[in-house]
Design a protein around this motif. Structure first.
Motif, PDB file in Angstrom:
ATOM      1  N   ASN A  27      22.312 -10.610  17.081  1.00  0.00           N
ATOM      2  CA  ASN A  27      20.943 -10.190  16.770  1.00  0.00           C
ATOM      3  C   ASN A  27      20.437  -9.325  17.930  1.00  0.00           C
ATOM      4  O   ASN A  27      21.218  -8.952  18.823  1.00  0.00           O
ATOM      5  CB  ASN A  27      20.035 -11.411  16.511  1.00  0.00           C
ATOM      6  CG  ASN A  27      19.939 -12.315  17.734  1.00  0.00           C
ATOM      7  OD1 ASN A  27      20.457 -11.987  18.814  1.00  0.00           O
ATOM      8  ND2 ASN A  27      19.285 -13.445  17.583  1.00  0.00           N
ATOM      9  N   LYS A  28      19.161  -9.033  17.907  1.00  0.00           N
ATOM     10  CA  LYS A  28      18.579  -8.159  18.921  1.00  0.00           C
ATOM     11  C   LYS A  28      18.791  -8.714  20.338  1.00  0.00           C
ATOM     12  O   LYS A  28      19.159  -7.991  21.264  1.00  0.00           O
ATOM     13  CB  LYS A  28      17.072  -8.034  18.649  1.00  0.00           C
ATOM     14  CG  LYS A  28      16.570  -6.636  18.724  1.00  0.00           C
ATOM     15  CD  LYS A  28      15.188  -6.506  18.126  1.00  0.00           C
ATOM     16  CE  LYS A  28      14.560  -5.278  18.734  1.00  0.00           C
ATOM     17  NZ  LYS A  28      13.310  -5.493  19.382  1.00  0.00           N
ATOM     18  N   VAL A  31      22.385  -8.332  21.603  1.00  0.00           N
ATOM     19  CA  VAL A  31      22.714  -6.975  22.065  1.00  0.00           C
ATOM     20  C   VAL A  31      22.048  -6.709  23.420  1.00  0.00           C
ATOM     21  O   VAL A  31      22.660  -6.116  24.320  1.00  0.00           O
ATOM     22  CB  VAL A  31      22.292  -5.911  21.012  1.00  0.00           C
ATOM     23  CG1 VAL A  31      22.549  -4.500  21.531  1.00  0.00           C
ATOM     24  CG2 VAL A  31      23.049  -6.135  19.711  1.00  0.00           C
ATOM     25  N   LYS A  32      20.819  -7.212  23.573  1.00  0.00           N
ATOM     26  CA  LYS A  32      20.113  -7.074  24.842  1.00  0.00           C
ATOM     27  C   LYS A  32      20.913  -7.769  25.956  1.00  0.00           C
ATOM     28  O   LYS A  32      21.070  -7.242  27.064  1.00  0.00           O
ATOM     29  CB  LYS A  32      18.722  -7.709  24.698  1.00  0.00           C
ATOM     30  CG  LYS A  32      17.725  -7.265  25.707  1.00  0.00           C
ATOM     31  CD  LYS A  32      16.299  -7.630  25.244  1.00  0.00           C
ATOM     32  CE  LYS A  32      15.430  -7.915  26.441  1.00  0.00           C
ATOM     33  NZ  LYS A  32      15.113  -9.308  26.679  1.00  0.00           N
ATOM     34  N   SER A  78      18.514   0.110  14.561  1.00  0.00           N
ATOM     35  CA  SER A  78      18.436   0.346  16.010  1.00  0.00           C
ATOM     36  C   SER A  78      19.319  -0.651  16.759  1.00  0.00           C
ATOM     37  O   SER A  78      19.903  -0.332  17.786  1.00  0.00           O
ATOM     38  CB  SER A  78      16.990   0.315  16.505  1.00  0.00           C
ATOM     39  OG  SER A  78      16.465  -0.969  16.312  1.00  0.00           O
ATOM     40  N   THR A  79      19.462  -1.873  16.227  1.00  0.00           N
ATOM     41  CA  THR A  79      20.333  -2.871  16.872  1.00  0.00           C
ATOM     42  C   THR A  79      21.791  -2.422  16.793  1.00  0.00           C
ATOM     43  O   THR A  79      22.540  -2.511  17.772  1.00  0.00           O
ATOM     44  CB  THR A  79      20.156  -4.248  16.180  1.00  0.00           C
ATOM     45  OG1 THR A  79      18.769  -4.554  16.148  1.00  0.00           O
ATOM     46  CG2 THR A  79      20.880  -5.341  16.934  1.00  0.00           C
ATOM     47  N   GLU A  82      22.342   0.498  19.212  1.00  0.00           N
ATOM     48  CA  GLU A  82      22.396   0.049  20.600  1.00  0.00           C
ATOM     49  C   GLU A  82      23.731  -0.662  20.868  1.00  0.00           C
ATOM     50  O   GLU A  82      24.358  -0.447  21.897  1.00  0.00           O
ATOM     51  CB  GLU A  82      21.193  -0.869  20.890  1.00  0.00           C
ATOM     52  CG  GLU A  82      21.197  -1.555  22.252  1.00  0.00           C
ATOM     53  CD  GLU A  82      21.073  -0.616  23.455  1.00  0.00           C
ATOM     54  OE1 GLU A  82      21.015   0.611  23.298  1.00  0.00           O
ATOM     55  OE2 GLU A  82      21.085  -1.148  24.589  1.00  0.00           O
TER      56      GLU A  82
END
Ligand code: CO8
Length: 257
Positions: A27-28, A31-32, A78-79, A82
């Protein structure tokens, strides 16, 4: 709890995907976390090798499918973008990345593994690109890296059928470097990390660049690129030390520049 946990110990950056309740789905935050790992490795020259693994029964079961259904198309897109960038940056890091595959490596999980430099798999691991079963296709290099690793037709078959393959089959196809008993997975990853750590960091970086960047070029350009890096490798004090140590019949003492 962070989706991706990491700690540096004795030159090795140990990274763990840590959403076991969702089989470490991407999930976001995931990836972060992976972005943080890549930035950390780039900014901390004490890191010599990175090892990625997963908590629980999966390395990573791919994109968080709930994210696709719950969040807007924009967030999902966008995820994915990235993640694609982070994987390319990981391939371009100076230090090698070892994937220690403890279980399912599916969809985006298989794509992350393929962006690593070495893949060691537990005998319990399995691999696949099951996106087709969701009516979508791989989005973080799955169709591209897989075809370059296992060959055009096999990649086509795996992406068209969504079939899951065992660690042994992945080894037979050249997707995996070695398969080990489940309980020995992290020891094997550590052993491999220690071997790489004992080499010249400069030469390790040049090998990684030559293989990874050369892999994306035509043969002629790749050979010319390698020749340039070969010449460059002589410019380091490590080359002087390595050659001198051989002549003096002793172990080379390589240092990070
Ligand atoms: N996303 C979200 N949740 C998941 C995922 C996933 N990918 N995989 C498993 N989970 C959840 C399950 O929903 C379940 O949650 P709950 O307990 O709340 O119901 C929990 O994890 C455990 O899973 P299962 O009960 O299904 O465990 P099983 O051992 O029975 O099955 C499987 C394991 C076979 C791995 C099965 O979970 C499965 O098929 N998962 C989906 C795999 C998949 O299709 N992956 C591809 C996703 S698409 C993708 O990766 C596109 C990549 C694009 C780039 C990434 C950008 C972000």
């Amino acid at each position: 709890m962070a989706a991706v946990e990491y700690r540096e110990e004795d030159g090795v950056l140990w990274v763990k995907f840590n959403r076991p309740e969702a089989l470490n789905a991407i999930n976001k935050d995931f990836v972060k976390g992976l972005r943080e790992v890549v930035d950390y490795a780039r900014n901390n020259k004490t890191v010599r090798v990175i090892v990625l693994t997963g908590e629980g029964k999966a390395f990573c079961a791919g994109a968080d499918i709930k994210m696709f259904s719950e969040s807007s198309h924009f967030v999902a897109r966008s995820t994915i973008e990235e993640l694609g960038k982070v994987l390319e940056e990981m391939e371009d890091l100076e230090v090698p990345v070892i994937a220690a595959i403890n279980g399912f490596a599916l969809g985006g999980g298989c794509e992350i593994a393929m962006a690593c430099d070495i893949i060691i798999a537990s005998e319990r691991a399995s691999f696949g690109q099951p996106e087709i079963n969701l009516g979508i296709i791989p989005g973080a290099g799955g169709t591209q890296r897989l075809a370059r690793i296992v060959g055009w037709k096999k990649a086509m078959e795996l992406c068209l059928t969504g079939e899951r393959i065992s660690a042994e089959e992945a080894y037979r196809l050249g997707l995996v470097n070695k398969v080990v008993e489940h309980d020995k997975l992290m020891d094997e990853a550590k052993k491999m990390a220690e071997v790489i750590k004992s080499k010249s960091p400069y030469a390790v970086m040049l090998v990684k660049q030559a293989v990874n960047r050369g892999f994306k070029m035509g043969l002629r350009d790749g050979i010319m690129y390698e020749r340039d890096l070969f010449a460059l490798s002589f410019s380091s004090p490590d080359a002087e030390e390595g050659i001198k140590a051989f002549v003096e019949k002793r172990k080379a003492d390589f240092r990070r520049e």
